[in-house]
Design a protein around this motif. Structure first.
Motif, PDB file in Angstrom:
ATOM      1  N   SER A 259      -0.325  -3.000   1.579  1.00 51.96           N
ATOM      2  CA  SER A 259      -1.236  -2.251   0.714  1.00 51.96           C
ATOM      3  C   SER A 259      -0.509  -1.129  -0.016  1.00 51.96           C
ATOM      4  N   ALA A 260       0.402  -0.445   0.704  1.00 51.10           N
ATOM      5  CA  ALA A 260       1.164   0.641   0.072  1.00 51.10           C
ATOM      6  C   ALA A 260       2.054   0.118  -1.043  1.00 51.10           C
ATOM      7  N   VAL A 261       2.757  -0.992  -0.756  1.00 54.04           N
ATOM      8  CA  VAL A 261       3.637  -1.576  -1.777  1.00 54.04           C
ATOM      9  C   VAL A 261       2.826  -2.050  -2.975  1.00 54.04           C
ATOM     10  N   GLU A 262       1.705  -2.690  -2.703  1.00 56.46           N
ATOM     11  CA  GLU A 262       0.848  -3.159  -3.798  1.00 56.46           C
ATOM     12  C   GLU A 262       0.349  -1.995  -4.644  1.00 56.46           C
ATOM     13  N   ASP A 263      -0.051  -0.916  -3.967  1.00 58.98           N
ATOM     14  CA  ASP A 263      -0.541   0.260  -4.687  1.00 58.98           C
ATOM     15  C   ASP A 263       0.568   0.880  -5.533  1.00 58.98           C
ATOM     16  N   LYS A 264       1.769   0.984  -4.962  1.00 60.59           N
ATOM     17  CA  LYS A 264       2.876   1.566  -5.704  1.00 60.59           C
ATOM     18  C   LYS A 264       3.217   0.716  -6.926  1.00 60.59           C
ATOM     19  N   ARG A 266       1.143  -1.302  -8.485  1.00 59.25           N
ATOM     20  CA  ARG A 266       0.056  -1.164  -9.449  1.00 59.25           C
ATOM     21  C   ARG A 266       0.167   0.138 -10.227  1.00 59.25           C
ATOM     22  N   ARG A 267       0.462   1.219  -9.488  1.00 60.75           N
ATOM     23  CA  ARG A 267       0.585   2.511 -10.164  1.00 60.75           C
ATOM     24  C   ARG A 267       1.755   2.530 -11.142  1.00 60.75           C
ATOM     25  N   ARG A 268       2.869   1.935 -10.686  1.00 62.69           N
ATOM     26  CA  ARG A 268       4.041   1.895 -11.566  1.00 62.69           C
ATOM     27  C   ARG A 268       3.771   1.046 -12.797  1.00 62.69           C
TER      28      ARG A 268
END
Length: 421
Positions: A259-264, A266-268
């Motif tokens: 989830s953290a990697v996906e969020d990062k 997505r944000r990037r």
């Protein structure tokens, strides 16, 4: 009224005009924000009077729009330095700490950390806040105290903000009913049980106060603070086991990291997309300017080509006339003497008669002038002067009458009338 207030409030700012334009653009899109001067207390205890933008911004969360209260502090070096953004909850709200909002309400964003003039502005900051808060709301409503009568509980926001359902209670228990799917995610002190789980180092942002680290260890069984969305839970038994033993299962840690990697990512991607969009808009504006400049240059080139053609024609005409003049001069140099009367040859006899009469009339006029000079110098007496002037005047009259008759015969216009084109 707002423009005058901003001009007065920003008088001490270094870039007052740019700051005023930045604030004006923001207020045109988010009219619920209100500017006013107030004292800002820095971490070292210093105070300074700064302009703050206080109010609410609309945030869409699961199909429902909520008004999130925020405060934006503008430093006197704006827009060179990023502003401070705080979430200011009402008396009926509590702050939900996350990787973007600490327990004191201070907001941390990559957009603020990478603030760069002139690409960064207040309007872009608030738009990003709406997106970030829409994925992870920074506030939630306080739990209602237990009472004997729970069939009807009134809920008052106090400041006109859209109320948010309390965690752990059905939405039907409030006067303003909301579907359960639109309520904010539950947040309770029991979610603090996982003290041994730390957020990945990639989610911290350098350059912010150390208070941001106070919430880095606050994991959540239902929501991972390393991302916007809720981290998936494998099953109830694993969650219950984690809550009793104080440790996390491998599957939960794996899901949280994913989830953290996906969020990062997505944000990037959002940041890259926003930057590319800004560059595209700039390129489109440059293309439009270049197209307009191209049209102007083509008009100038066409005008220059026409002028060049006209100049070439004039040069050819001048060269032809120059050759004719050289030929005439060479012919004149071959003759030793030239008769003045034969130098000018008319095309018709009547023109020659007009020319001769004109020459005699001018000579008569000169003779009358010199007779007057002689009389003034007493070279002749008055009797002689009057006699000769009388004869010359009669002769001059006859010559002028002859010229008029010849001009009429030749079809020439009168010299006293303007010549029509």
């Amino acid at each position: 009224m707002t423009e005058q207030y901003l001009k007065k409030s920003l008088a001490k700012y270094r870039n007052s005009d740019q700051t005023r334009r930045d604030v004006t653009n923001l207020l045109q899109q988010f009219s619920d924000l209100t500017p006013r001067l107030d004292n800002y207390v820095f971490p070292n205890g210093g105070r300074k009077e700064l302009l703050q933008l206080e109010g609410t911004i609309p945030v869409s969360y699961k199909g429902t729009t909520y008004n999130i209260p925020i405060v934006i502090w503008l430093l006197d070096t704006h827009p060179n330095d990023p502003p401070f953004v705080d979430v200011r909850p009402t008396s009926s709200m509590l702050i939900r700490p996350s990787k973007h909002v600490d327990s004191n309400g201070r907001v941390y964003l990559p957009y603020l950390n990478e603030w760069k003039r002139p690409a960064s502005d207040l309007l872009g900051l608030v738009q990003i806040l709406c997106i970030v808060f829409g994925e992870m709301p920074p506030v939630y409503s306080k739990p209602a105290a237990a009472s004997p009568s729970q069939g009807h509980i009134s809920y008052t926001t106090g400041q006109g903000f859209t109320p948010m359902p309390q965690p752990g209670r059905p939405a039907e228990s409030y006067n303003q009913q909301y579907p359960s799917s639109t309520s904010y995610p539950n947040y309770s002190p029991q979610q603090q049980a996982y003290q041994g789980y730390n957020a990945p180092a990639t989610t911290t942002y350098p350059g912010y106060p150390s208070s941001a680290g106070s919430y880095a260890d606050q994991g959540s069984a239902g929501y991972a603070h390393t991302g916007y969305q809720q981290a998936p839970v494998t099953d109830k038994s694993s969650s219950a086991g984690a809550g009793n033993t104080g440790t996390l299962s491998d599957e939960y840690i794996k899901a949280s990291i994913l989830s953290a990697v996906e969020d990062k990512m997505r944000r990037r991607l959002k940041e890259i997309f926003a930057q590319a969009q800004a560059e595209t808009d700039a390129l489109k504006k440059t293309q439009e300017d270049l197209t307009n400049g191209k049209d102007k240059l083509e008009d100038i080139i066409n005008t220059l080509e026409k002028e060049q053609l006209a100049v070439d024609e004039n040069i050819m005409l001048l060269q032809t006339n120059c050759e004719q003049l050289k030929l005439t001069i060479s012919k004149m140099e071959e003759h030793d003497s030239i008769a003045i009367d034969d130098a000018i040859v008319t095309t018709m006899p009547v023109y020659k008669q007009i020319m001769n009469a004109f020459a005699e009339e001018n000579a008569t006029q000169d003779a009358i002038y010199y007779l007057g000079e002689a009389l003034r110098k007493e070279a002749i007496d008055v009797h002689v002067y009057l006699k000769h002037v009388r004869d010359l005047s009669r002769q001059q009259f006859l010559l002028r009458a002859l010229m008029k008759k010849c001009r009429d015969r030749a079809g020439l216009v009168e010299v006293t009338q303007p010549i029509k084109n």
